[in-house]
Motif scaffolding. Structure first.
Motif, PDB file in Angstrom:
ATOM      1  N   ARG A  80      -6.405   0.021  -6.282  1.00  0.00           N
ATOM      2  CA  ARG A  80      -7.460  -0.583  -5.471  1.00  0.00           C
ATOM      3  C   ARG A  80      -8.501  -1.260  -6.382  1.00  0.00           C
ATOM      4  N   THR A 121     -13.042  -4.552  -4.074  1.00  0.00           N
ATOM      5  CA  THR A 121     -13.171  -4.940  -2.666  1.00  0.00           C
ATOM      6  C   THR A 121     -12.492  -3.958  -1.728  1.00  0.00           C
ATOM      7  N   GLY A 172      -9.276  -3.711  -1.632  1.00  0.00           N
ATOM      8  CA  GLY A 172      -7.915  -4.205  -1.485  1.00  0.00           C
ATOM      9  C   GLY A 172      -7.042  -3.793  -2.660  1.00  0.00           C
ATOM     10  N   ILE A 173      -5.810  -4.251  -2.623  1.00  0.00           N
ATOM     11  CA  ILE A 173      -4.850  -3.906  -3.681  1.00  0.00           C
ATOM     12  C   ILE A 173      -4.917  -4.988  -4.742  1.00  0.00           C
ATOM     13  N   GLY A 231       0.779  -1.234   0.000  1.00  0.00           N
ATOM     14  CA  GLY A 231       0.000   0.000   0.000  1.00  0.00           C
ATOM     15  C   GLY A 231       0.808   1.280   0.000  1.00  0.00           C
TER      16      GLY A 231
END
Length: 657
Positions: free
Chosen positions: A123, A126, A128-129, A92
């Motif tokens: 991103r 969801t 997330g990454i 991140g």
């Protein structure tokens, strides 16, 4: 690349078919493909790589197989540099790296490259990454250009003071030893015997065993001695490339890489004006760089820098040889003047001694004409001896054979005594002599013979160029020094001549004085004598109003050579006191045959002697004779008068008119 992405079978990758991709990936890919900037995307757990047209040249020979490949797998050789930044972005945190040196195997060999790039997290739906956004700029050209500029600057700086061609080559080789990334090895040869042989004068990056110990190459030998293009470079004057290095010499081990250079450039060193190269720079090409136009351009500039250094070294060497030759000539000239002065001095002394005795013994018994002739001989013999002595002194100074004897001296009394010798002459010329020689507080050490020459030369010079007014001789002191000043109200010196006044044999053209005779070495001689006392000579002059010559010397003995105080003189002195100076100067006065002289013979028309040619119609006519030497004027006038002419003799051309 858009067509390739659409046609690619993504089902074989961790991304799955394209119609199953999440909106975040599709949007990112669309942005990537629409940009002209080099961008790659690494998506999913496997980091599947997708990139645009701008990124394709970065992949080089890896394309098109690199499309859809794992990012880690594609750039495995670079992972030691980029891995940490990649992993940080997956956590991140955006990473940015600038001008990173990376060795990439993208064109069939391990290539040195430079990049500035970033990894930014993307991103997904969801939160997330889902992957990484990877814009990149290749900086290889810029970084290599800056590095090679430093190489050229270092070569120019370090070779600037080379004093020979050999030294220039050696310094260039030493400098290149610090730049093995661009120049893995270098050898510098200088041609000899019109290109038939070449001598190694500088080497870096290799030891002798690494190139067969070729410190000397006979380019005419039928045997293979290594660099076969040397003769070709000499004959053509053009660079040559040698590709079969390994087959000829084996693997050349050079720093900083394990790989050996696969090619060698033979670059001619040809100074401006030279018809043929005078040497060759043999340079290895980096195994991790492509020999493209930019790399070749760098070697052209490097050759130019080495050529300039070698040319400057040769010029310095030639200048040194010229200086040595001139020094030898100067030494021979000094020896000649010294020897010839001695040879002149001996017979002159032997002539003048008996002649002086004869004039003393038989003065009353000689008739007027004989006595006058003998006095002319004696007077001009003394003048010649004075000139010979000055030349002898100069030769002694140049040869470093002047042996001064410094004695504690009452300089005020000595100077006043020398100046007083000119008093009657100056007053006879209708001028004034002022002598201001007060006692000095400090101890003065001088060579009396040299001081005498300084004072008399300055006084004689002042009298020569002062036609009316006053001559002042002054002795004073200030701040640990004493100084002698000789001032006059004479003709002065033009401003543009003052800088040349103390040069040997320099004479001020058109200067108005009592005579135009002189050798032009009197003031130069004064300067040399002053230097031997640790002193200086200067002049201040206003043209048309007079001049002041000042000799400045220190008190005491600290400035003088040790061991020359009270020593005995081993070389014969060359001074003869005031008399020769005053005698010569007296001949410049109008009262000493210096004005208009009339010669009229007692048997003007009956003289049996007749000049050659048709003279019958002119016998008895008047001749105006101009000569600034009184004795010469009198002698020539007498000869012409004896031939039957009426002679009017004057001291200069203006009087003749």
């Amino acid at each position: 690349m858009g067509r390739l992405v659409r046609a690619y079978d993504w089902s074989r990758t961790g991304l799955g078919p394209r119609d199953s991709w999440p909106r975040s990936l599709l949007t990112t890919v669309d942005l990537c493909l629409a940009s002209n900037f080099p961008i790659a995307i690494a998506w999913g757990p496997d980091g599947v790589q997708i990139y645009n047209d701008g990124y394709m040249p970065i992949c080089g020979g890896k394309h098109p197989r690199s499309m859809g490949q794992s990012f880690r797998e594609c750039w495995a050789e670079a992972w030691g540099v980029i891995g940490d930044a990649y992993e940080q972005a997956l956590l991140g945190e955006t990473s940015f790296l600038e001008n990173q040196r990376i060795f990439l195997e993208r064109n069939g060999y391990l290539e040195e490259t430079f990049f500035s790039f970033s990894f930014s997290p993307i991103r997904d739906e969801t939160g997330g990454i889902g992957g990484l956004f990877h814009p990149v700029v290749e900086m290889t050209g810029k970084m290599l250009s800056e590095r090679r500029t430093r190489v050229l600057k270092d070569v120019a700086d370090r070779t600037a003071k080379a004093k020979s061609a050999d030294e220039a080559c050696a310094l260039a080789a030493q400098t290149l030893a610090d730049h093995g990334t661009d120049v893995p090895f270098a050898l510098l040869y200088l041609f000899e015997d019109k290109g038939r042989s070449a001598r190694l004068v500088g080497v870096t990056g290799l030891d002798e065993s690494g190139f067969g110990g070729l410190t000397y190459v006979d380019s005419t030998s039928s045997a293979s001695l290594g660099w076969p293009q040397l003769e070709a470079v000499y004959r053509s004057g053009r660079a040559q490339e040698l590709d079969d290095v390994e087959s000829r010499f084996g693997k050349l081990v050079t720093a900083p890489y394990a790989e050996a250079p696969k090619s060698v450039l033979m670059l001619p060193i040809t100074p401006p004006g030279a018809e043929r190269p005078i040497g060759v720079l043999v340079a290895g090409v980096s195994a991790r760089l492509a020999l493209d136009e930019v790399y070749l351009g760098f070697y052209d500039l490097l050759t130019a820098a080495v050529t300039a250094a070698v040319a400057n070294g040769r010029a310095f060497e030639e200048e040194r040889r010229r200086a040595e030759a001139l020094a030898e000539i100067n030494l021979a000239k000094t020896a000649f003047f010294s020897n010839v002065s001695h040879e002149f001095r001996t017979p002159l002394t032997l002539m003048l001694g008996p002649l002086g005795d004869m004039l003393s013994r038989y003065h009353s018994r000689l008739d007027g004409e004989d006595r006058s002739d003998l006095e002319v001989i004696h007077r001009n013999g003394l003048r010649l001896l004075k000139l010979v002595n000055t030349l002898l002194d100069f030769s002694r100074i140049e040869a470093g054979r002047v042996q001064a004897v410094y004695e504690k001296t009452d300089i005020a009394a000595l100077t006043a005594d020398l100046a007083s010798g000119f008093r009657s002459l100056i007053e006879r010329a209708g001028m004034q002599l002022s002598v201001e020689c007060s006692e000095l507080s400090g101890a003065v050490y001088v060579d009396r013979d040299m001081w005498e020459k300084i004072v008399l030369n300055l006084l004689s010079n002042a009298f020569k160029y002062t036609l009316e007014g006053k001559i002042t001789v002054k002795l004073s002191q200030s701040e640990g020094h004493f100084q002698l000043s000789v001032s006059d109200t004479g003709t002065g010196i033009p401003e543009d001549e003052i800088g040349h006044l103390f040069e040997r044999f320099h004479r001020v053209e058109g200067a108005r004085g009592r005579t135009h005779e002189g050798s032009g070495i009197g003031l130069a001689f004064v300067q040399e004598l002053a230097k031997l006392h640790g002193g200086t000579v200067s002049v201040e002059s206003v043209y048309g109003h007079g001049s002041t010559f000042t000799v400045r010397m220190p008190f005491g003995t600290a400035h003088l050579p040790k061991g020359l105080f009270g020593a005995s003189q081993t070389l014969a002195p060359t001074s003869h006191g005031v008399a020769p100076f005053v005698e010569e100067a007296s001949r410049w006065l109008p009262g000493s045959d210096g004005g208009v002289a009339h010669f009229t013979g007692s048997s003007l028309l009956a003289s049996p002697a007749v000049a050659p040619g048709n003279v019958a119609a002119t016998v008895g006519a008047r001749i105006v004779l101009a000569d600034d030497n009184a004795d010469m004027r009198k002698y020539v006038g007498k000869l012409l008068e004896g031939q039957g002419w009426m002679v009017v003799a004057v001291g200069d051309g203006e009087a003749a008119v």
